[in-house]
Design a protein around this motif. Structure first.
Motif, PDB file in Angstrom:
ATOM      1  N   GLU B 357       0.812  -1.222   0.000  1.00  0.00           N
ATOM      2  CA  GLU B 357       0.000   0.000   0.000  1.00  0.00           C
ATOM      3  C   GLU B 357       0.845   1.271   0.000  1.00  0.00           C
ATOM      4  O   GLU B 357       0.322   2.343  -0.315  1.00  0.00           O
ATOM      5  N   SER B 361       0.202   6.121  -2.908  1.00  0.00           N
ATOM      6  CA  SER B 361       0.350   7.576  -3.025  1.00  0.00           C
ATOM      7  C   SER B 361       1.714   7.972  -3.559  1.00  0.00           C
ATOM      8  O   SER B 361       1.860   9.007  -4.170  1.00  0.00           O
ATOM      9  N   PHE B 383      -6.289  -6.568   0.861  1.00  0.00           N
ATOM     10  CA  PHE B 383      -6.828  -5.211   0.929  1.00  0.00           C
ATOM     11  C   PHE B 383      -8.219  -5.113   0.314  1.00  0.00           C
ATOM     12  O   PHE B 383      -8.768  -4.016   0.205  1.00  0.00           O
ATOM     13  N   SER B 385     -11.182  -5.205   1.328  1.00  0.00           N
ATOM     14  CA  SER B 385     -11.739  -5.088   2.680  1.00  0.00           C
ATOM     15  C   SER B 385     -12.153  -3.641   2.878  1.00  0.00           C
ATOM     16  O   SER B 385     -11.677  -2.762   2.170  1.00  0.00           O
ATOM     17  N   PRO B 386     -13.051  -3.383   3.837  1.00  0.00           N
ATOM     18  CA  PRO B 386     -13.480  -1.985   4.018  1.00  0.00           C
ATOM     19  C   PRO B 386     -12.326  -1.020   4.293  1.00  0.00           C
ATOM     20  O   PRO B 386     -12.248   0.049   3.684  1.00  0.00           O
ATOM     21  N   GLU B 387     -11.435  -1.387   5.203  1.00  0.00           N
ATOM     22  CA  GLU B 387     -10.323  -0.480   5.487  1.00  0.00           C
ATOM     23  C   GLU B 387      -9.397  -0.371   4.274  1.00  0.00           C
ATOM     24  O   GLU B 387      -8.861   0.699   3.972  1.00  0.00           O
ATOM     25  N   GLY B 388      -9.160  -1.487   3.619  1.00  0.00           N
ATOM     26  CA  GLY B 388      -8.299  -1.475   2.438  1.00  0.00           C
ATOM     27  C   GLY B 388      -8.860  -0.575   1.349  1.00  0.00           C
ATOM     28  O   GLY B 388      -8.123   0.161   0.681  1.00  0.00           O
ATOM     29  N   ARG B 390     -10.952   1.955   1.818  1.00  0.00           N
ATOM     30  CA  ARG B 390     -10.874   3.352   2.263  1.00  0.00           C
ATOM     31  C   ARG B 390      -9.468   3.902   2.030  1.00  0.00           C
ATOM     32  O   ARG B 390      -9.299   5.002   1.507  1.00  0.00           O
ATOM     33  N   ARG B 391      -8.463   3.126   2.412  1.00  0.00           N
ATOM     34  CA  ARG B 391      -7.092   3.601   2.190  1.00  0.00           C
ATOM     35  C   ARG B 391      -6.812   3.801   0.701  1.00  0.00           C
ATOM     36  O   ARG B 391      -6.161   4.758   0.305  1.00  0.00           O
ATOM     37  N   GLU B 394      -8.403   7.085  -0.301  1.00  0.00           N
ATOM     38  CA  GLU B 394      -7.771   8.236   0.334  1.00  0.00           C
ATOM     39  C   GLU B 394      -6.361   8.466  -0.203  1.00  0.00           C
ATOM     40  O   GLU B 394      -5.878   9.590  -0.220  1.00  0.00           O
ATOM     41  N   LEU B 395      -5.709   7.395  -0.607  1.00  0.00           N
ATOM     42  CA  LEU B 395      -4.309   7.511  -1.030  1.00  0.00           C
ATOM     43  C   LEU B 395      -4.136   7.693  -2.532  1.00  0.00           C
ATOM     44  O   LEU B 395      -3.031   7.999  -2.988  1.00  0.00           O
ATOM     45  N   THR B 397      -7.000   9.044  -4.810  1.00  0.00           N
ATOM     46  CA  THR B 397      -7.942   9.916  -5.509  1.00  0.00           C
ATOM     47  C   THR B 397      -7.374  11.311  -5.753  1.00  0.00           C
ATOM     48  O   THR B 397      -7.537  11.880  -6.841  1.00  0.00           O
ATOM     49  N   TYR B 432     -17.051   6.498   1.444  1.00  0.00           N
ATOM     50  CA  TYR B 432     -15.984   7.456   1.133  1.00  0.00           C
ATOM     51  C   TYR B 432     -16.559   8.706   0.470  1.00  0.00           C
ATOM     52  O   TYR B 432     -16.260   9.844   0.848  1.00  0.00           O
TER      53      TYR B 432
END
Lengths: 465, 465, 465
Positions: B357, B361, B383, B385-388, B390-391, B394-395, B397, B432
């Motif tokens: 991951e 970014s 990844f 997964s929900p947290e995956g 989201r990251r 966020e990282l 977009t 998100y």
């Protein structure tokens, strides 16, 4: 269009705190200690030409996104590497932007531009293919008004100090004009010596010759070369410079004995290997730190971009065309030689930036939370964004605190985006602080102090402005 | 059991936005452009055997967790490396799952399985040791009903297209059966040539011989080998393939001159060193890109897993037993040879995935936000997964936008989990987007467009479906 | 000062869940299986000297921050490397802390200290330069009361077990005193053999000689050396040790044949190269795992700190002065030799920590979610903080679940901070769980079970306490 709660957390309590904190900083003057505005704008105070040349052509954030989705750089008016200006019509460029506006959803470019459209030009509708011409005409018309001249905007933006960045061999004609003009705006330069420090810089040998010509020093000898740099630093300081800036492929530093450094310089002048070039750049950061202790200039290190990743784009359009890509960047070993020598000296300020966010919590915050000479630069480039700022705070504050950071840099060549960039930064920091307050890890009166530090005071003190 | 606000943010305003966005995408057809379902299921349309062989035995997410906490793989019915089927009773396997159900708290496995239990079998209670037998019987009974046959489920799941993945030397008998069956379900194959491209793949020499046999080409010569691959790509395209897929240890690419590539191939055929094998895989990615420009297949790169980390498990149970572990993976240098050659060509689509991951970014978003040929695959494997997710947003977009991503892949061999995996992805993306809307960085009408893009349109366009 | 909702999410629903979960764990006994308290405190039960020697002088979190902002270490009473005590007056040290209190905004140090001030001393005002003397006197006075003696505090803190850490060649006099004292407090030791395992440890040769002297074994031979270590492990176990701890520069392990290991040991004893030293440390981790299978000690690996980054500070003040800096740390290749040999053995517990958060999701969670012998240590050192804990859960839970983690370590030499550190950890975990509950990915009754596991049960079971 610009919502008063723009960038604030949704939860009512936190939003209230964010609003109050922001209320304390929204109107503070802008301190812009690092950026790439053209000093000619303020020296000549000529009107900006048109919306495309103001918002699209110089902004690699904008044209790299359009290019990634198939818009040719020709269609965006990008000049060629040999300096031939692009021949796309400004209005056509603007229409490209408008018809691809959806690509910027979720990006800071969108935030900066809409913020500027709204606050500068009163535009309260979304850019579309349909309204592109009308908005173009509206902006183009405004740009011809006296109130939209560079100096007038500078004053309207409430800029207390603006640093541009010039090459060490730049004669700084516009800064001279500015200094002699009597205009009260504080536009200062920054000493950027990559062209005469980095053996891989295009025209390095010619640059050394030019350095010799303008200083009268023998830049073929190590001592003469160092004296020439010291002289240029003094020259830059005479135009207000308070900082130097260094854009190296890595954060490597070195601290060679004088004779070894001299011998390395001799090899570098006659054509360096890649390893020698890297070692020379490393040595020069430590030399710059040494000079900073003498003349007080703050030392900024911007490492870790692989420049010109795309050879086709580079061949046709040259540098700075959105094809610079971050690489993994280490600091712990890289900075050690410089820190071993000067890291405990409180008189020195070294500000380090990164394009590798993994270094925030693992390396940079622990280093800055220990060494008196070291400070963390704000989130840079791709991370000059709401999420980037949030990650920066979340990953550095617990170890380095706030006082080891230096406020915000807008780092931009897009003059009209400066207020919006600072506003985004202020809002993002207030949002972060609001969370600390609502989670009871920071009292609101303290958060208010911190908000003012981050928006204004830290930039002034760290950059000695 | 499946709460209507599952995965949505708690704050009232954001939750409302998430609900509305989700309302737009919840019922969209499923486009599954990358996965590992067995095409035999749809070709034969036989009933699934039992709950254990549907939910436990084929799912390495499930059995790796149980194994990590001391459940022997024998007890889970895992077949041996030589093909001997496991001899654990399905009901006993199911009881193991039930009595260790707490281990899956906080994991996506838990979400997918409960989602499936609820929506498919109407189970609204938590799996426990006490109800294990009853729920086993309930599911086992349903599986014998016509409505639970593979084709019926495919239709009930509202799958518009489902891509399986087959080896380049697979004769694709089930896809042939499917094509000839007249069934309207769109089940297509994907060209996966690792077995004949990766010199370290078990049986590489035999695989090349088989490739020669089925194509009539001389796979002992470079040109014959390339022609054989091109022929197989055409064969796969005749069964609907729109993409190739490549699972390499790294993202390395190379672009050797023809003679060097031919010479490397000759060495590889006669037994390659590790470095030669790596260079050959690298070269073949660029060859695949070249062929993709000819035949239009989308090129997927899945790099960075160290396969079979556990030698004891590998010796006894073989590949894909939950012992593949991600490694640090670089893209900036690795992809450069391929991108230097083809990265500016809009006709090509290269979709890159990562298990590291930190690359999102630092490397992948900056690359995808510049190169017209490059797109970012969705969060993959651990990844997914929900947290995956989201990251990932966020990282990536802020630098790459949404249009440089390609929607969701379920990537699964667990057919019954497909609706739940897509539902989790749709909900995670809506959550998100809801934050962007409530923080006023995206308008809700635009968020709605993006939600539909992410759930449906981008997968169709990126994979040319 | 300590708000009841300290560290809980702001949103009403999530806050309510967090409160309820916290209500279940707030009063649980403290299990502290890894830390650096001085056993002499409990052996002698003498009063703590003064506020400065309790809160500032031994706490590198505190003095590194002050030092980074220009406070000399002299002014903080830091003793010299040769053991000379600092000569700053305790009250002056305290005033330094008070007048720089703002530097700790946003840091866990601030949270721990205010938590302690409030709960231990009833201080409900913020430390300032103005009230510094008064609060100093208040704390100094309390410290002389019987209720503030180490054993009384231990009992008041509700500590069920506290592990200290001693060198393998420490005769453990204080633990002997404790064992013989009849005091009911469970203070146990931990076997830390770095001084006799790491060839780069200061005084390595002398340490081996001492190891020989106290065991009667020939530590110049490989077999004698191993026997000496085994003997010391038994000695430590007789003082309650249930674990060993290893602080290596990397996570490298090796599994050499006996003859090679013996030959490596011979080279190491006579002066190792850097590569030999690294290989020897690597080999010794596997030897330790082998011994753990025999004697049941849990094996803790704390890798990845570059010790003593600052040579000036090291020369003057010695080790552990806030100048240890994390480095990028790999686990997938590094741990493989040890895991190849013992990773599938459920009788062994290896607990791995990291200072490189990128390893959480990429390497550590996938490894711990597969190998029966492997568990993840809690967020360590710079990451023992609310944000660090949140990232740990978000980056590990989906792949490794909760059961492959081991609860909290306070890892501190600041005895009075123990309750506050555990409280911060419990609150941070409840906040994380509250989000899962409000997003409907975990039911509240299960979250309650998990909260108790994380606060209490996992530490007991993982450390065999």
């Amino acid at each position: 269009m610009l919502h008063p709660d723009f960038l604030f957390p949704a939860e009512t309590g936190a939003r209230g705190v964010a609003r109050r904190l922001y209320g304390e900083v929204a109107a503070l003057p802008i301190v812009s200690p690092h950026g790439h505005c053209d000093p000619a704008w303020f020296a000549t105070d000529r009107a900006f030409a048109d919306p495309a040349s103001l918002f699209v052509v110089p902004d690699h954030y904008v044209f790299r996104m359009l290019y990634s989705q198939g818009v040719p750089l020709e269609a965006l008016g990008i000049p060629l590497a040999d300096g031939t200006p692009g021949d796309a019509e400004p209005r056509e460029i603007w229409r490209q932007l408008a018809s691809h506006w959806h690509l910027f959803r979720g990006t800071p470019t969108r935030l900066w531009m809409e913020h500027g459209f709204s606050t500068l030009f009163g535009i309260e509708e979304r850019l579309t293919a349909d309204n592109a011409d009308r908005l173009y005409d509206l902006i183009a018309g405004k740009l011809q008004e006296p109130a939209f001249r560079p100096r007038a905007l500078f004053e309207r933006f409430n800029i207390e100090a603006l640093a541009t960045t010039e090459s060490a061999i730049d004669p700084l004609p516009h800064h001279r004009t500015l200094r002699d003009s009597g205009w009260a705006g504080r536009v200062i330069t920054t000493f950027r010596p990559d062209a005469v420090i980095d053996p891989d810089f295009p025209g390095f040998a010619d640059n050394l010759a030019e350095l010799s010509r303008i200083t009268g020093e023998d830049t073929g000898s190590w001592n003469g070369y160092l004296a020439a740099l010291m002289q240029r630093r003094a020259y830059f300081r005479s135009f207000g410079a308070t900082a130097t800036d260094h854009g190296h492929p890595s954060a490597a530093t070195a601290d060679l004995p004088h004779a070894e450094a001299a011998s390395l310089f001799a090899r570098v002048v006659s054509g360096a290997t890649a390893a020698e070039a890297e070692l020379f750049r490393a040595q020069m950061l430590t030399e710059m730190a040494r000079m900073s202790l003498e003349d007080g200039l703050v030392l900024q290190i911007h490492p870790g971009a692989m420049r010109n990743h795309n050879p086709s784009v580079f061949a046709r359009y040259g540098r700075d065309k959105g094809a610079d890509i971050p690489t993994a960047t280490g600091y712990v070993h890289a900075l050690k030689p410089l820190l071993d020598r000067f890291g405990n000296d409180r008189r020195l300020t070294v500000i380090v930036f990164t394009l590798d966010e993994t270094a925030y919590s693992r390396e940079l915050a622990p280093l800055a939370g220990h060494y008196p000479a070291l400070r963390l630069g704000p989130p840079w480039w791709f991370f000059d964004s709401p999420e980037g700022m949030r990650r920066f705070r979340e990953l550095t504050t617990e170890t380095a605190g706030f006082a080891n950071t230096v406020g915000f840099n807008d780092d931009t060549r897009a003059f009209c985006s400066i207020p919006s960039r600072h506003d985004v930064a202020r809002r993002a920091d207030c949002a972060y602080l609001a969370r600390l307050v609502t989670e009871h890890t920071l009292d609101e009166d303290e958060a208010r102090e911190v908000a003012i530090d981050l928006a204004y005071r830290l930039a002034k003190s760290a950059y000695r402005l």
